[in-house]
Design a protein around this motif. Structure first.
Motif, short mmCIF file in Angstrom:
data_model
loop_
_atom_site.label_atom_id
_atom_site.label_comp_id
_atom_site.label_asym_id
_atom_site.label_seq_id
_atom_site.Cartn_x
_atom_site.Cartn_y
_atom_site.Cartn_z
N ASN A 104 0.80 -1.23 0.00
CA ASN A 104 0.00 0.00 0.00
C ASN A 104 0.83 1.27 0.00
OD1 ASN A 104 -2.40 -1.32 -0.10
ND2 ASN A 104 -2.60 -1.46 2.13
N GLY B 191 2.67 4.61 -1.53
CA GLY B 191 2.42 5.61 -2.56
C GLY B 191 3.57 5.59 -3.54
N THR C 197 -10.56 4.10 -0.95
CA THR C 197 -10.43 5.24 -0.04
C THR C 197 -8.97 5.47 0.36
OG1 THR C 197 -11.07 3.69 1.67
CG2 THR C 197 -12.74 5.23 0.91
N GLN C 198 -8.20 4.35 0.49
CA GLN C 198 -6.80 4.52 0.91
C GLN C 198 -5.88 4.91 -0.24
OE1 GLN C 198 -5.32 1.17 3.14
NE2 GLN C 198 -7.38 0.78 3.95
N ASN C 199 -6.03 4.18 -1.38
CA ASN C 199 -5.13 4.42 -2.51
C ASN C 199 -5.91 4.69 -3.80
OD1 ASN C 199 -3.60 2.92 -0.52
ND2 ASN C 199 -2.00 2.85 -2.06
N ASP D 189 0.56 -2.53 -4.37
CA ASP D 189 -0.79 -2.92 -3.97
C ASP D 189 -0.78 -3.45 -2.54
OD1 ASP D 189 0.31 -5.38 -4.18
OD2 ASP D 189 -0.96 -6.09 -5.82
N GLN D 190 -1.89 -4.09 -2.16
CA GLN D 190 -2.03 -4.48 -0.76
C GLN D 190 -1.06 -5.58 -0.35
OE1 GLN D 190 -4.11 -5.16 -3.16
NE2 GLN D 190 -4.93 -7.23 -2.97
N TRP E 151 -9.68 -0.81 -2.14
CA TRP E 151 -8.76 0.09 -1.47
C TRP E 151 -8.93 1.52 -1.95
CZ3 TRP E 151 -5.88 -2.41 2.24
CH2 TRP E 151 -5.93 -3.83 2.17
N ARG F 162 -4.58 3.84 -7.38
CA ARG F 162 -4.52 2.48 -7.90
C ARG F 162 -5.68 2.16 -8.84
NH1 ARG F 162 -4.23 -1.93 -3.57
NH2 ARG F 162 -4.63 -3.22 -5.39
#
Lengths: 312, 345
Positions: A73, A75, A274-276, A85-86, A272, A279
């Motif tokens: 995760n 940036g 909201t977080q990334n 990615d995760q 994902w 992607r």
């Protein structure tokens, strides 16, 4: 009544002229294509995309399957320009690997659908006897609920094809065939309609008066004149195939879950969001821009192949 | 002037019928037929121009196309140079195609918009000869010279030409295989008057040089008078009259021919206004449901009782002049009786 002596008089003069050698017609096509700014831009972008996915991995040699769980995760950074990615897999490498599959699926499925659609459309339009049968078959295919059908086909044949072509190869063949075999109907209908209209034109009658057999009538007179709808179908077909492949991957029926395609990347990234958010943006952008560039290429090619528009 | 005595028959059309089925109802059953060409017979002699005239929808073009077997004729026989073409299989027909060619009405529609002029003129050569590309180009240039097109135009496309030039391309294509017989299906109808003259003169010039035989289909009676040696007048799918040009124009026998000729515009305004015209009443009946007896009986100014009962046979009433009308067969009661018998039988 005027006499047509002018050409008789001018005929001897013409003997002394030198004649321009026949120029290859594809140069004219290229000249016209160049005048279409959108098409030129589309072609440039499409070539860039091809280089990115096929030559890119030679430069950016990171393995798209390599898991670096500590960098998950992340940036964008120098080590991972598009982030990870995760599971900590490099997004840039996965974009390249995924693009290879997506573009290959798009092009092959489009060619297959185009071949089937054109073949069936031309045969139905030209040969009256088989028209009813072929068009009812087309209607039948149009009436089939596609997604359940795809699910059943994939369920039934996945294992056989995997055994024959390997896990990725088998799925590739399956997906291409399935997408191709379920998206030719629009092309067939449009082509049939155009063939029906062109068949009645006098130049087809003229060709018949020369004794041109049906297969050459089709290749020489009908196909070049139905080029426009075929071109449009082709460009829309690529887009459709890439998107259908994404949808299948999204449903978990496409390629194996660790095998990247643009559709799969998009699907994985939605969790994902909201977080990334980036992607989602990268594969989404790649799909949309590739589709757009292909549409522009098709548009320019259609104009360039029509001698009536060429040179204006 | 062409002399038919001693000339050889190049094309013999006998009892040609071209019926198009009418389908109707849920099951698309054949419920009738449009009799576009109904029992037409004529001969074309080598080297002559046979004019085929008649009003719109009388079956002229269908007849011309059926003669080249662009349609499958319903029945009848067509012989070209003694060889039967009405029912010939595809291969035999393909061998005969080079002898007979066609010039079409609409020069815009009869040229493939995606092919260059060289491609269009070269197509018959590709189909029927084993020329190398170089020989073919040479022949294409030769043909373009023959019809008065600049050789530089070879790589251009049909839309870049004017109507007259396009028609020349069409003529060059028809000439490519050195045919004997050309069907000209209203080749000048889509052109304006000055270009018409050019194209007609070109056709005449080519006929003199190459010994061509034409079937010249037109509704322009003055043009047919200019170019044709003999004339066939058609009405509603049938032959009304056949005769040599001069005789037919000076002394038309069939009432329909009279009416048709009296409708030709007169250049002199005084005689135009004073002309004693035969004006036909009513419309042409539908070819799907032609009247009983003579086709023309519903509009004929001199129709008699027999005309509504019996269909007149085409008979030679003067040397070289054939008419399908009871006015002439009645004088010889023998023929009328024969006709009655054949119809009754």
């Amino acid at each position: 009544m005027t006499d047509t002596t002018d050409q008789k008089a001018s005929a001897p003069v013409m003997e002394f002229q030198t004649y321009r050698a026949a120029r290859n017609q594809w140069w004219d096509v290229w000249d016209q294509f160049k005048t279409h700014k959108g098409a030129l831009f589309g072609l440039g972008f499409f070539i860039f995309m091809l280089l990115f996915v096929f030559v890119g991995p030679l430069i950016w040699t990171m393995d798209p399957q390599f898991i670096d769980i500590r960098a998950r995760n992340a940036g964008s950074s120098l080590a991972h320009p598009l982030g990870t990615d995760q599971l900590g897999r490099d997004t840039l490498a996965r974009m390249m690997a995924g693009g290879q599959t997506s573009i290959a699926v798009g092009l092959t499925a489009m060619l297959l659908a185009l071949f089937l659609g054109t073949l069936i459309g031309v045969l139905a339009g030209y040969f009256r006897k088989i028209d009813g049968l072929l068009m009812r078959t087309t209607d039948l295919f149009l009436a089939l609920p596609l997604l359940p059908l795809l699910l059943v086909i994939i369920m039934l044949y996945r294992d056989n094809l995997r055994a024959a072509f390997g896990p990725e190869g088998g799925i590739f063949v399956l997906i291409v065939v399935v997408i191709g075999a379920t998206s030719w109907m629009q092309t067939a209908r449009v082509v049939r309609g155009d063939v029906l209209a062109i068949k009645e034109r006098e130049f087809v009658l003229a060709a018949r008066s020369i004794g041109t057999p049906p297969h050459r009538m089709i290749t020489r007179h009908l196909l070049p004149n139905v080029m426009s709808p075929i071109m449009v179908s082709a460009t829309l077909g690529i887009a459709n195939a890439i998107i259908t492949e994404s949808a299948l991957s999204f449903l978990g029926l496409g390629f194996p879950s660790d095998f990247p395609t643009w559709g799969r990347l998009l699907f994985d990234a939605t969790d994902w969001l909201t977080q990334n958010p980036e992607r989602v943006i990268w594969p989404g952008l790649a799909i949309s821009l590739t589709v757009l560039s292909v549409n522009y290429i098709g548009d320019g090619l259609r104009d360039a192949l029509d001698p009536r528009i060429r040179g204006r | 002037m062409f002399d038919i005595r001693g000339a050889k028959k190049l094309v013999e059309v006998k009892n040609l019928k071209m019926h198009f089925p009418i389908r109707s109802g849920l099951l698309r059953r054949v419920t009738g037929a449009v009799k576009a060409v109904d029992d037409v017979s004529f001969d074309i002699y080598e080297g002559e121009t046979l004019g085929l005239v008649g009003e719109s929808g009388c079956g002229k073009s269908t007849c011309g196309r059926a003669v080249l077997r662009l349609y499958e004729p319903t029945s009848g026989s067509i012989k070209l140079d003694g060889e039967e073409i009405a029912h010939a299989p595809f291969d035999k027909l393909r061998r005969l195609r080079p002898k007979m060619q066609m010039v079409f009405q609409d020069p815009q529609a009869s040229l493939n918009p995606r092919m260059t002029v060289a491609g269009i003129i070269g197509e018959p050569l590709m189909e029927h000869s084993k020329m190398s590309a170089k020989e073919r180009t040479e022949r294409i240039y030769e043909l373009m010279d023959a019809v008065g097109l600049n050789r530089d135009f070879a790589n251009r496309y049909p839309h870049e030409f004017s109507g007259g030039q396009r028609q020349r391309i069409g003529i060059a294509r028809a000439l490519a295989l050195n045919p004997k017989f050309i069907v000209c299906d209203e080749p000048i109808a889509a052109l304006d008057v000055s270009i018409q003259a050019q194209v007609v003169n070109l056709l005449e010039d080519l006929q003199d040089r190459l010994g061509l035989t034409y079937l010249f289909i037109s509704h322009d009676l003055s043009m047919v008078r200019h170019i044709a040696d003999r004339v066939v007048v058609m009405y509603l799918g049938k032959v009304a009259e056949i005769g040599p040009r001069d005789g037919l124009y000076e002394d038309p026998l069939h009432p329909y021919t009279k009416a048709l000729l009296s409708a030709v515009p007169e250049p002199d305004p005084v005689s135009h206004d004073n002309a004693n015209r035969t004006i036909l009443q009513g419309d042409v009946p539908s070819p799907a449901n032609p009247p009983k007896g003579c086709n023309f009986s519903t509009r004929c100014p001199v129709a008699m009782d027999i005309c509504r009962r019996l269909d007149p046979e085409v008979a030679e009433v003067k040397p070289g002049r054939f008419v399908a009308c009871h006015l002439y067969s009645e004088t010889t009661s023998q023929t009328a009786a024969n006709a009655a018998q054949t119809v009754g039988a």
